[in-house]
Design a protein around this motif. Structure first.
Motif, PDB file in Angstrom:
ATOM      1  N   ILE A  98       0.825  -1.204   0.000  1.00 21.77           N
ATOM      2  CA  ILE A  98       0.000   0.000   0.000  1.00 21.77           C
ATOM      3  C   ILE A  98       0.859   1.253   0.000  1.00 21.77           C
ATOM      4  O   ILE A  98       1.842   1.340   0.733  1.00 21.77           O
ATOM      5  CB  ILE A  98      -1.024  -0.043   1.169  1.00 21.77           C
ATOM      6  CG1 ILE A  98      -1.865   1.217   1.250  1.00 21.77           C
ATOM      7  CG2 ILE A  98      -0.400  -0.339   2.496  1.00 21.77           C
ATOM      8  CD1 ILE A  98      -3.163   1.021   1.997  1.00 21.77           C
ATOM      9  N   LEU A  99       0.503   2.163  -0.860  1.00 24.23           N
ATOM     10  CA  LEU A  99       1.187   3.456  -0.971  1.00 24.23           C
ATOM     11  C   LEU A  99       0.303   4.470  -0.258  1.00 24.23           C
ATOM     12  O   LEU A  99      -0.806   4.756  -0.701  1.00 24.23           O
ATOM     13  CB  LEU A  99       1.382   3.793  -2.446  1.00 24.23           C
ATOM     14  CG  LEU A  99       1.928   5.155  -2.858  1.00 24.23           C
ATOM     15  CD1 LEU A  99       3.206   5.505  -2.118  1.00 24.23           C
ATOM     16  CD2 LEU A  99       2.194   5.178  -4.361  1.00 24.23           C
ATOM     17  N   ASP A 100       0.828   4.992   0.851  1.00 27.27           N
ATOM     18  CA  ASP A 100       0.022   5.837   1.738  1.00 27.27           C
ATOM     19  C   ASP A 100       0.603   7.255   1.711  1.00 27.27           C
ATOM     20  O   ASP A 100       0.360   8.005   0.773  1.00 27.27           O
ATOM     21  CB  ASP A 100       0.044   5.172   3.119  1.00 27.27           C
ATOM     22  CG  ASP A 100      -0.872   5.810   4.133  1.00 27.27           C
ATOM     23  OD1 ASP A 100      -1.882   6.386   3.746  1.00 27.27           O
ATOM     24  OD2 ASP A 100      -0.569   5.723   5.345  1.00 27.27           O
ATOM     25  N   THR A 101       1.409   7.628   2.689  1.00 30.42           N
ATOM     26  CA  THR A 101       2.020   8.964   2.663  1.00 30.42           C
ATOM     27  C   THR A 101       3.076   9.075   1.566  1.00 30.42           C
ATOM     28  O   THR A 101       3.397  10.177   1.125  1.00 30.42           O
ATOM     29  CB  THR A 101       2.711   9.291   4.004  1.00 30.42           C
ATOM     30  OG1 THR A 101       3.788   8.371   4.193  1.00 30.42           O
ATOM     31  CG2 THR A 101       1.745   9.214   5.168  1.00 30.42           C
ATOM     32  N   GLY A 102       3.644   7.922   1.162  1.00 30.80           N
ATOM     33  CA  GLY A 102       4.692   7.926   0.147  1.00 30.80           C
ATOM     34  C   GLY A 102       6.087   8.009   0.744  1.00 30.80           C
ATOM     35  O   GLY A 102       7.079   7.929   0.025  1.00 30.80           O
ATOM     36  N   LEU A 103       6.173   8.151   2.058  1.00 30.61           N
ATOM     37  CA  LEU A 103       7.491   8.282   2.699  1.00 30.61           C
ATOM     38  C   LEU A 103       8.340   7.031   2.463  1.00 30.61           C
ATOM     39  O   LEU A 103       9.523   7.137   2.134  1.00 30.61           O
ATOM     40  CB  LEU A 103       7.321   8.515   4.214  1.00 30.61           C
ATOM     41  CG  LEU A 103       6.721   9.867   4.610  1.00 30.61           C
ATOM     42  CD1 LEU A 103       6.276   9.870   6.065  1.00 30.61           C
ATOM     43  CD2 LEU A 103       7.756  10.979   4.386  1.00 30.61           C
ATOM     44  N   THR A 104       7.730   5.868   2.592  1.00 33.59           N
ATOM     45  CA  THR A 104       8.472   4.616   2.422  1.00 33.59           C
ATOM     46  C   THR A 104       8.996   4.489   0.993  1.00 33.59           C
ATOM     47  O   THR A 104      10.181   4.238   0.774  1.00 33.59           O
ATOM     48  CB  THR A 104       7.564   3.397   2.728  1.00 33.59           C
ATOM     49  OG1 THR A 104       6.984   3.577   4.015  1.00 33.59           O
ATOM     50  CG2 THR A 104       8.352   2.101   2.688  1.00 33.59           C
ATOM     51  N   LEU A 105       8.102   4.683   0.025  1.00 36.33           N
ATOM     52  CA  LEU A 105       8.530   4.468  -1.366  1.00 36.33           C
ATOM     53  C   LEU A 105       9.476   5.552  -1.847  1.00 36.33           C
ATOM     54  O   LEU A 105      10.372   5.268  -2.649  1.00 36.33           O
ATOM     55  CB  LEU A 105       7.319   4.317  -2.282  1.00 36.33           C
ATOM     56  CG  LEU A 105       6.625   2.956  -2.187  1.00 36.33           C
ATOM     57  CD1 LEU A 105       5.495   2.853  -3.193  1.00 36.33           C
ATOM     58  CD2 LEU A 105       7.612   1.811  -2.404  1.00 36.33           C
ATOM     59  N   ALA A 106       9.315   6.774  -1.385  1.00 35.14           N
ATOM     60  CA  ALA A 106      10.244   7.836  -1.782  1.00 35.14           C
ATOM     61  C   ALA A 106      11.648   7.493  -1.280  1.00 35.14           C
ATOM     62  O   ALA A 106      12.640   7.626  -2.009  1.00 35.14           O
ATOM     63  CB  ALA A 106       9.774   9.180  -1.230  1.00 35.14           C
ATOM     64  N   TYR A 107      11.707   6.994  -0.063  1.00 36.99           N
ATOM     65  CA  TYR A 107      12.981   6.597   0.532  1.00 36.99           C
ATOM     66  C   TYR A 107      13.589   5.414  -0.236  1.00 36.99           C
ATOM     67  O   TYR A 107      14.771   5.428  -0.594  1.00 36.99           O
ATOM     68  CB  TYR A 107      12.732   6.226   2.001  1.00 36.99           C
ATOM     69  CG  TYR A 107      13.880   5.594   2.714  1.00 36.99           C
ATOM     70  CD1 TYR A 107      14.868   6.380   3.300  1.00 36.99           C
ATOM     71  CD2 TYR A 107      13.991   4.210   2.817  1.00 36.99           C
ATOM     72  CE1 TYR A 107      15.935   5.791   3.968  1.00 36.99           C
ATOM     73  CE2 TYR A 107      15.047   3.614   3.475  1.00 36.99           C
ATOM     74  CZ  TYR A 107      16.006   4.411   4.045  1.00 36.99           C
ATOM     75  OH  TYR A 107      17.063   3.827   4.698  1.00 36.99           O
ATOM     76  N   LEU A 108      12.771   4.409  -0.526  1.00 39.43           N
ATOM     77  CA  LEU A 108      13.282   3.212  -1.204  1.00 39.43           C
ATOM     78  C   LEU A 108      13.669   3.496  -2.651  1.00 39.43           C
ATOM     79  O   LEU A 108      14.638   2.937  -3.160  1.00 39.43           O
ATOM     80  CB  LEU A 108      12.255   2.079  -1.140  1.00 39.43           C
ATOM     81  CG  LEU A 108      12.049   1.479   0.255  1.00 39.43           C
ATOM     82  CD1 LEU A 108      10.964   0.409   0.217  1.00 39.43           C
ATOM     83  CD2 LEU A 108      13.355   0.886   0.797  1.00 39.43           C
ATOM     84  N   LYS A 109      12.914   4.364  -3.303  1.00 38.18           N
ATOM     85  CA  LYS A 109      13.224   4.697  -4.695  1.00 38.18           C
ATOM     86  C   LYS A 109      14.614   5.330  -4.790  1.00 38.18           C
ATOM     87  O   LYS A 109      15.429   4.948  -5.633  1.00 38.18           O
ATOM     88  CB  LYS A 109      12.151   5.654  -5.248  1.00 38.18           C
ATOM     89  CG  LYS A 109      12.345   5.994  -6.705  1.00 38.18           C
ATOM     90  CD  LYS A 109      11.212   6.854  -7.239  1.00 38.18           C
ATOM     91  CE  LYS A 109      11.459   7.168  -8.711  1.00 38.18           C
ATOM     92  NZ  LYS A 109      10.377   7.976  -9.276  1.00 38.18           N
ATOM     93  N   LYS A 110      14.867   6.259  -3.893  1.00 34.98           N
ATOM     94  CA  LYS A 110      16.171   6.934  -3.880  1.00 34.98           C
ATOM     95  C   LYS A 110      17.297   5.918  -3.631  1.00 34.98           C
ATOM     96  O   LYS A 110      18.324   5.919  -4.318  1.00 34.98           O
ATOM     97  CB  LYS A 110      16.148   8.005  -2.773  1.00 34.98           C
ATOM     98  CG  LYS A 110      17.287   8.961  -2.819  1.00 34.98           C
ATOM     99  CD  LYS A 110      17.091  10.126  -1.877  1.00 34.98           C
ATOM    100  CE  LYS A 110      18.407  10.857  -1.724  1.00 34.98           C
ATOM    101  NZ  LYS A 110      18.556  11.432  -0.373  1.00 34.98           N
ATOM    102  N   LEU A 111      17.056   5.063  -2.669  1.00 36.57           N
ATOM    103  CA  LEU A 111      18.043   4.037  -2.316  1.00 36.57           C
ATOM    104  C   LEU A 111      18.347   3.123  -3.510  1.00 36.57           C
ATOM    105  O   LEU A 111      19.491   2.807  -3.803  1.00 36.57           O
ATOM    106  CB  LEU A 111      17.465   3.201  -1.164  1.00 36.57           C
ATOM    107  CG  LEU A 111      18.347   2.179  -0.512  1.00 36.57           C
ATOM    108  CD1 LEU A 111      19.058   2.830   0.670  1.00 36.57           C
ATOM    109  CD2 LEU A 111      17.517   1.008  -0.004  1.00 36.57           C
ATOM    110  N   LEU A 112      17.286   2.725  -4.220  1.00 36.37           N
ATOM    111  CA  LEU A 112      17.453   1.744  -5.297  1.00 36.37           C
ATOM    112  C   LEU A 112      17.996   2.363  -6.574  1.00 36.37           C
ATOM    113  O   LEU A 112      18.759   1.707  -7.288  1.00 36.37           O
ATOM    114  CB  LEU A 112      16.131   1.025  -5.557  1.00 36.37           C
ATOM    115  CG  LEU A 112      15.805   0.102  -4.379  1.00 36.37           C
ATOM    116  CD1 LEU A 112      14.334  -0.206  -4.316  1.00 36.37           C
ATOM    117  CD2 LEU A 112      16.643  -1.166  -4.469  1.00 36.37           C
TER     118      LEU A 112
END
Ligand code: IMP
Ligand code: MG
Length: 174
Positions: A98-112
């Protein structure tokens, strides 16, 4: 007392996961992909998605800090488990529940992206755009939902309900 109400039935989920897999197959065929699951919520989605992909496919997993027992994000993301394999020059599909605030995916996208993958796409089973804090979008979305806290099909509340077959809205008194 917590109350559960079905939002998407197992049949609706199955049909949508098949459509997403067909779309990803069309986009990547004949190249192989890495399905990179975000533990633990994306596990069931990843395994159903993988079985519907007609592509050579490998798995890897990441873990980030969770919400704990709360239904609201702490706003802080911490990497608890990194990938096992190099993502360099590979077709990486990040699989999220689930994509909620986007904090998790924004962080992971940058990392990856720092790994320099050949392609990088995000697939999320659910999207709650009304709660977005970081301007991030998924490339493939199963269902767009309003601001409900949901459980089942891998998603939890305090580690409970992950094995429900349907996606359910959880109403609590907290
Ligand atoms: P974000 O960083 O706020 O986008 O949070 C994404 C993560 O929060 C997801 O991967 C889920 O693990 C968790 N999460 C967000 N909303 C819900 C929900 O309604 N039910 C269960 N987990 C959720
Ligand atoms: Mg998650």
């Amino acid at each position: 007392m917590p109350k559960l109400a079905v939002l998407y039935s197992r049949q609706e989920i199955e049909a949508r996961v098949r459509e997403l897999a067909a779309q990803i197959t069309r986009d990547f065929h004949p190249e192989p992909v890495v399905l990179l699951g975000v533990l633990k919520g994306a596990c069931i989605f990843l395994s159903d998605l993988a079985r519907n992909l007609e592509l050579d496919c490998s798995f890897d997993f990441l873990a980030v800090s969770s919400y704990g027992n709360s239904t609201r994000s702490s706003g802080e993301v911490r990497l608890m488990k990194d990938v096992d394999c190099s993502m360099e020059d590979r077709n990486v599909i990040l699989v999220e529940d689930i994509l909620d605030t986007g904090l998790t995916l924004a962080y992971l996208k940058k990392l990856l992206l720092a790994h320099q993958p050949r392609a990088f796409k995000i697939v999320t089973l659910l999207d709650k755009p009304s709660r977005r804090v970081q301007p991030i979008q998924a490339d493939y979305v199963g269902f767009t939902i309003p601001d409900h806290f949901v459980v089942g099909y891998g998603m939890d509340h305090g580690e409970q309900y992950r094995n429900l077959r349907d996606i359910c809205i959880l109403s609590t008194t907290e």
